[in-house]
Scaffold this active site. Structure first.
Site, mmCIF file in Angstrom:
data_model
loop_
_atom_site.group_PDB
_atom_site.id
_atom_site.type_symbol
_atom_site.label_atom_id
_atom_site.label_comp_id
_atom_site.label_asym_id
_atom_site.label_seq_id
_atom_site.Cartn_x
_atom_site.Cartn_y
_atom_site.Cartn_z
ATOM 1 N N LYS A 73 -65.174 -69.964 -44.842
ATOM 2 C CA LYS A 73 -66.426 -70.470 -44.285
ATOM 3 C C LYS A 73 -66.600 -71.929 -44.618
ATOM 4 C CE LYS A 73 -71.346 -69.791 -44.857
ATOM 5 N NZ LYS A 73 -72.370 -69.135 -45.622
ATOM 6 N N LYS A 98 -65.492 -70.762 -49.726
ATOM 7 C CA LYS A 98 -66.707 -71.255 -49.088
ATOM 8 C C LYS A 98 -66.889 -72.708 -49.486
ATOM 9 C CE LYS A 98 -71.665 -70.615 -48.703
ATOM 10 N NZ LYS A 98 -72.782 -69.686 -48.870
#
Ligand code: PBG
Length: 323
Positions: free
Chosen positions: A246, A191
């Site tokens: 992400k 992330k």
């Protein structure tokens, strides 16, 4: 090369990846109270919904064949504290929502966000010290407890999105101790500290709490890819069942490398800023929304993603049905 492109039947036969409603996960924003639904201005078409209207939206998703939803709460600012302890309330907004959806939709996959940022008054994903540094091990303890609260309520998949070290192992061990042997962990393994989360932070109200602070002491540097493989390898070793990359569209190389290197299920998060860009351009009449959405979603599949969390899920599902 043009012979296999000349007719639709041939294009169908040689297509290398496909997109189905079964690859889509719908993220949803839930807020407490009755009749207090509000629009997320930076995400046209997305609303913060109270339980009754959320149930209707989930009903639509289920009817279209979307296999799972991911829940994100908007917590009343009065409940936010430095340590985010409201995240552990077994009667809190998320456990109540999970329990209700579990009852209404027994077959639906329910994914919960394990992270403290909706609950902290400073907007960070963990407990901070005097200098504002997020304390790893104290945060991990709280996250493991939060995951149990979600599992108790009936969550199928807990998804830590905090980027603390060692949290997957702590969550897996705690789940096992409580007998939740089949509760899955979807680890936000790679992330990035991304500017594409802007509209999401408006949606859950963490932008205001965060102020000028950022998350770069725990989320990844967008310039790094080898480090993402290191992160993903650790999360798998600690017990992650599925790993997430992400944001999505600017990180397709990470999805592809992760899939090739580890061969585990990789999910992609088509984040709020990516959604907002397509919506804004489509509203201005500059792009064809349907074509651009379906093209981006198939790109995730081509890169190697098994499923995509996308705010376009309801639209995409109905376009795929009508296609
Ligand atoms: C934080 C969290 C974020 C998103 C999901 N969980 C934002 C952040 O790290 O500040 C972003 C999702 C999106 O932009 O759609 N736990």
């Amino acid at each position: 090369m043009r012979r296999t492109r000349a007719r639709a039947f041939a294009r169908d036969l040689v297509r290398e990846s496909n997109l189905s409603v079964k690859n889509l996960i719908l993220p949803l924003f839930v807020v407490d109270g009755k009749g207090r639904d509000t629009d997320v201005e930076s995400m046209p078409g997305v609303r913060r919904q109270t339980l009754e209207s959320l149930v209707k939206t989930v009903g639509k998703a289920a009817e279209l064949g979307i296999p799972a939803v991911a829940l994100f709460p908007l917590i009343d600012s009065k409940l936010k504290t430095g340590d985010g302890r409201a995240a552990l309330d077994a009667k809190g907004l998320v456990p109540r929502t999970v329990a209700r959806l579990r009852k209404e939709f027994p077959e639906l996959g329910i994914i919960t966000d394990v992270a403290l940022d909706p609950y902290t008054d400073h907007g960070q994903d963990g407990v901070i010290d005097r200098d504002g540094y997020v304390l790893n091990d104290r945060t991990v303890e709280t996250l493991a407890h939060q995951a149990i609260v979600h599992a108790d309520a009936g969550a199928d998949i807990v998804a830590p999105s905090d980027m603390m070290d060692g949290r997957v192992r702590a969550i897996r061990e705690t789940l096992e101790e409580r007998g939740y042997v089949n509760t899955m962990i979807l680890a936000y393994a790679a992330k990035y500290a991304s500017a594409f989360y802007g509209p999401f932070r408006d949606a859950v109200g963490s932008a205001k709490s965060l102020g000028k602070a950022d998350k770069r002491t725990y989320q990844m540097d967008p310039a790094n890819a080898d480090e993402a493989m290191h992160e993903i390898g650790l999360d798998i070793a600690e017990g992650a069942d599925i790993v997430m990359v992400k944001p999505g569209l600017a990180y397709l190389d990470i999805i592809m490398r992760a899939k090739q290197k580890f061969g585990v299920p990789v999910f992609a998060y088509n984040v709020s800023g990516e959604y907002a860009m397509i919506k804004a351009a489509a509203r201005a009449g500059w792009i064809d929304e349907r074509a651009c959405v379906l093209e981006s979603l198939v790109a995730f599949r081509r890169a190697g993603a098994s499923a995509v969390l996308t705010y376009h899920a309801l639209d995409a599902a109905s376009w795929l049905r009508d296609a």
